[in-house]
Scaffold this motif. Structure first.
Motif, PDB file in Angstrom:
ATOM      1  N   UNK A  11       0.859  -1.183   0.000  1.00 34.17           N
ATOM      2  CA  UNK A  11       0.000   0.000   0.000  1.00 34.17           C
ATOM      3  C   UNK A  11       0.895   1.232   0.000  1.00 34.17           C
ATOM      4  N   UNK A  12       1.061   1.828  -1.157  1.00 37.03           N
ATOM      5  CA  UNK A  12       1.942   2.986  -1.294  1.00 37.03           C
ATOM      6  C   UNK A  12       1.580   3.733  -2.567  1.00 37.03           C
ATOM      7  N   UNK A  13       2.199   4.891  -2.737  1.00 37.36           N
ATOM      8  CA  UNK A  13       2.054   5.635  -3.977  1.00 37.36           C
ATOM      9  C   UNK A  13       0.954   6.674  -3.945  1.00 37.36           C
ATOM     10  N   UNK A  14       0.534   7.067  -5.135  1.00 34.73           N
ATOM     11  CA  UNK A  14      -0.453   8.136  -5.313  1.00 34.73           C
ATOM     12  C   UNK A  14      -1.774   7.536  -5.776  1.00 34.73           C
ATOM     13  N   UNK A  15      -2.807   7.709  -4.961  1.00 35.90           N
ATOM     14  CA  UNK A  15      -4.137   7.201  -5.259  1.00 35.90           C
ATOM     15  C   UNK A  15      -5.069   8.380  -5.509  1.00 35.90           C
ATOM     16  N   UNK A  16      -5.942   8.225  -6.491  1.00 33.77           N
ATOM     17  CA  UNK A  16      -6.855   9.294  -6.869  1.00 33.77           C
ATOM     18  C   UNK A  16      -8.275   9.023  -6.410  1.00 33.77           C
ATOM     19  N   UNK A  17      -8.958  10.088  -6.020  1.00 38.14           N
ATOM     20  CA  UNK A  17     -10.319   9.963  -5.517  1.00 38.14           C
ATOM     21  C   UNK A  17     -11.353  10.009  -6.630  1.00 38.14           C
ATOM     22  N   UNK A  18     -12.398   9.236  -6.442  1.00 36.92           N
ATOM     23  CA  UNK A  18     -13.560   9.316  -7.309  1.00 36.92           C
ATOM     24  C   UNK A  18     -14.460  10.433  -6.790  1.00 36.92           C
ATOM     25  N   UNK A  41      -9.143   5.463 -14.756  1.00 34.77           N
ATOM     26  CA  UNK A  41      -8.508   4.160 -14.999  1.00 34.77           C
ATOM     27  C   UNK A  41      -7.442   4.246 -16.088  1.00 34.77           C
ATOM     28  N   UNK A  42      -7.462   5.300 -16.898  1.00 34.52           N
ATOM     29  CA  UNK A  42      -6.450   5.456 -17.948  1.00 34.52           C
ATOM     30  C   UNK A  42      -5.218   6.220 -17.464  1.00 34.52           C
ATOM     31  N   UNK A  43      -5.239   6.739 -16.255  1.00 32.44           N
ATOM     32  CA  UNK A  43      -4.107   7.505 -15.749  1.00 32.44           C
ATOM     33  C   UNK A  43      -3.024   6.569 -15.208  1.00 32.44           C
ATOM     34  N   UNK A  44      -1.913   7.173 -14.793  1.00 28.75           N
ATOM     35  CA  UNK A  44      -0.802   6.409 -14.222  1.00 28.75           C
ATOM     36  C   UNK A  44      -0.866   6.299 -12.708  1.00 28.75           C
ATOM     37  N   UNK A  45      -1.978   6.674 -12.106  1.00 26.23           N
ATOM     38  CA  UNK A  45      -2.146   6.548 -10.655  1.00 26.23           C
ATOM     39  C   UNK A  45      -1.898   5.112 -10.200  1.00 26.23           C
ATOM     40  N   UNK A  46      -1.448   4.961  -8.948  1.00 30.88           N
ATOM     41  CA  UNK A  46      -1.263   3.619  -8.401  1.00 30.88           C
ATOM     42  C   UNK A  46      -2.604   2.939  -8.151  1.00 30.88           C
ATOM     43  N   UNK A  47      -3.651   3.725  -7.968  1.00 34.57           N
ATOM     44  CA  UNK A  47      -4.970   3.158  -7.758  1.00 34.57           C
ATOM     45  C   UNK A  47      -6.014   4.252  -7.593  1.00 34.57           C
ATOM     46  N   UNK A  48      -7.253   3.817  -7.484  1.00 33.35           N
ATOM     47  CA  UNK A  48      -8.402   4.718  -7.365  1.00 33.35           C
ATOM     48  C   UNK A  48      -9.190   4.296  -6.127  1.00 33.35           C
ATOM     49  N   UNK A  49      -9.790   5.264  -5.456  1.00 31.41           N
ATOM     50  CA  UNK A  49     -10.626   4.924  -4.307  1.00 31.41           C
ATOM     51  C   UNK A  49     -11.928   5.705  -4.352  1.00 31.41           C
ATOM     52  N   UNK A  50     -12.946   5.095  -3.810  1.00 32.96           N
ATOM     53  CA  UNK A  50     -14.273   5.711  -3.783  1.00 32.96           C
ATOM     54  C   UNK A  50     -14.629   6.139  -2.369  1.00 32.96           C
ATOM     55  N   UNK A  51     -15.604   7.014  -2.281  1.00 30.16           N
ATOM     56  CA  UNK A  51     -16.271   7.320  -1.015  1.00 30.16           C
ATOM     57  C   UNK A  51     -15.332   7.761   0.096  1.00 30.16           C
ATOM     58  N   UNK A  75     -15.302  -1.352 -13.818  1.00 29.59           N
ATOM     59  CA  UNK A  75     -14.317  -0.727 -14.708  1.00 29.59           C
ATOM     60  C   UNK A  75     -12.887  -1.065 -14.294  1.00 29.59           C
ATOM     61  N   UNK A  76     -12.625  -1.078 -12.994  1.00 36.78           N
ATOM     62  CA  UNK A  76     -11.274  -1.374 -12.529  1.00 36.78           C
ATOM     63  C   UNK A  76     -10.886  -2.826 -12.799  1.00 36.78           C
ATOM     64  N   UNK A  77     -11.822  -3.736 -12.627  1.00 33.08           N
ATOM     65  CA  UNK A  77     -11.524  -5.138 -12.901  1.00 33.08           C
ATOM     66  C   UNK A  77     -11.272  -5.358 -14.387  1.00 33.08           C
ATOM     67  N   UNK A  78     -12.084  -4.697 -15.211  1.00 32.44           N
ATOM     68  CA  UNK A  78     -11.921  -4.855 -16.657  1.00 32.44           C
ATOM     69  C   UNK A  78     -10.574  -4.330 -17.126  1.00 32.44           C
ATOM     70  N   UNK A  79     -10.073  -3.279 -16.489  1.00 29.10           N
ATOM     71  CA  UNK A  79      -8.807  -2.655 -16.896  1.00 29.10           C
ATOM     72  C   UNK A  79      -7.648  -3.050 -15.986  1.00 29.10           C
ATOM     73  N   UNK A  80      -7.918  -3.958 -15.031  1.00 26.90           N
ATOM     74  CA  UNK A  80      -6.893  -4.444 -14.099  1.00 26.90           C
ATOM     75  C   UNK A  80      -6.248  -3.294 -13.321  1.00 26.90           C
ATOM     76  N   UNK A  81      -7.074  -2.410 -12.807  1.00 21.10           N
ATOM     77  CA  UNK A  81      -6.620  -1.298 -11.983  1.00 21.10           C
ATOM     78  C   UNK A  81      -6.939  -1.573 -10.526  1.00 21.10           C
ATOM     79  N   UNK A  82      -6.000  -1.238  -9.646  1.00 13.69           N
ATOM     80  CA  UNK A  82      -6.221  -1.385  -8.206  1.00 13.69           C
ATOM     81  C   UNK A  82      -7.259  -0.367  -7.736  1.00 13.69           C
ATOM     82  N   UNK A  83      -8.124  -0.800  -6.825  1.00 12.87           N
ATOM     83  CA  UNK A  83      -9.101   0.137  -6.282  1.00 12.87           C
ATOM     84  C   UNK A  83      -9.431  -0.215  -4.836  1.00 12.87           C
TER      85      UNK A  83
END
Length: 313
Positions: A11-18, A41-51, A75-83
């Motif tokens: 768990x590290x890096x830069x995560x972006x908010x929904x 999901x198209x960005x270079x973020x380490x992951x996305x988080x909701x809520x 969307x994250x599963x389809x694009x293999x993005x961490x969330x």
């Protein structure tokens, strides 16, 4: 089968908010939300988080909560993005129920806050976290400790929680003052510590933080990720960029906070200033939103102070 749950060392890096866009009648603009997810999901973020706070978790119906997170997970599963999914709520029962329902979406972690009507004793904190972690298992938990929370924890309290809650892999905290650096270094060896985005280079340099649920990423997710990579390879250069970022926040964002604009209002303002993330500045009733004139003024200042954040695609 759960998809690669996070660990303290991953768990590290830069995560972006929904961010949740609202129509003028306070309904959610789901087509625009869909665009926002597609963009993130198209960005270079380490992951996305909701809520999180910027996702206005405190002002949603449970039907909306489910739909938002189903959209993100698909969307994250389809694009293999961490969330990660924010299961936070002021009510402990609702927070627990959110985890029960969202567990099937297989996020890499859940984020929670402590119940926020009464301050909690350490015994109550343990009781809350044990049940939350048991319900979420094997998905780990990240504890969000906003600066305005009623329950205030010391580093010793956090170490105690870490000892008693194996599923607790990280915390998100507000500002860290230099007098707490030594204690936070010890804590960062036990769990992942996430700090505000505009202080992340300091966190990396001082070894007090592993990443950020980043307010800076609201301006430009890819620029925030590039800055993080610079911190790891040349921390002094990263600090020079932080000086400019903090100058922008000190001159443009903190004064708005002092005038009563909330953190979600400011995060939505930052996204509008950057012009990258499909969203709007509107907060749901009864909260105050930034207006178009403020966006134009703050964007002009940002382009002057942080030109590179607009040039990076």
């Amino acid at each position: 089968m759960f998809a690669n749950p996070l660990q303290p060392n991953t768990l590290k890096g830069v995560w972006g908010t929904l961010q949740i866009p609202f129509n003028t009648d306070d309904t959610i603009d789901y087509p625009l939300l869909n665009e926002g997810i597609d963009f993130l999901v198209r960005t270079s973020l380490h992951g996305i988080y909701s809520n999180g706070t910027a996702g206005e978790f405190y002002n949603q119906t449970e039907v909306e909560f489910d739909k938002i997170n189903e959209m993100l997970a698909e969307r994250c599963k389809r694009t293999e993005r961490a969330f990660q999914i924010g299961a936070s709520h002021m009510s402990p029962i609702i927070s627990l129920e959110r985890i029960r329902r969202a567990k099937a979406l297989n996020p890499q972690a859940f984020q929670v806050i402590f119940p926020d009507w009464l301050p909690m004793t350490i015994e109550e904190q343990i009781l809350f976290m044990i049940k939350i972690a048991e319900e979420a298992n094997p998905i780990p938990i990240v504890l969000y400790l906003p600066g305005h929370a009623k329950t205030k924890l010391s580093v010793k309290d956090l170490e105690y929680l870490s000892d008693h809650i194996p599923g607790l892999i990280g915390i998100k905290i507000a500002m860290i003052t230099p007098d707490r650096y030594a204690d936070m270094r010890k804590l960062n060896q036990r769990m992942s510590v996430f700090i505000p985005g505009h202080h992340l280079a300091t966190g990396i340099k001082e070894k007090i933080g592993s990443g950020s649920y980043s307010n800076v990423a609201c301006i430009n997710p890819d620029a925030a990720r590039k800055w993080y990579d610079i911190m790891l390879s040349d921390v002094e250069r990263g600090m020079l960029i932080e000086n400019m970022v903090r100058k922008f926040f000190d001159e443009e964002i903190i004064p708005l906070a002092s005038r009563g604009y909330s953190d979600p209002a400011l995060d939505k303002l930052l996204a509008a200033v950057g012009g990258k993330i499909p969203a709007n500045t509107r907060l749901r009733w009864p909260y105050k939103s930034a207006d178009d004139k403020q966006v134009v003024a703050v964007r002009a200042a940002a382009r002057k102070i942080l030109p590179d954040f607009f040039d990076i695609q």
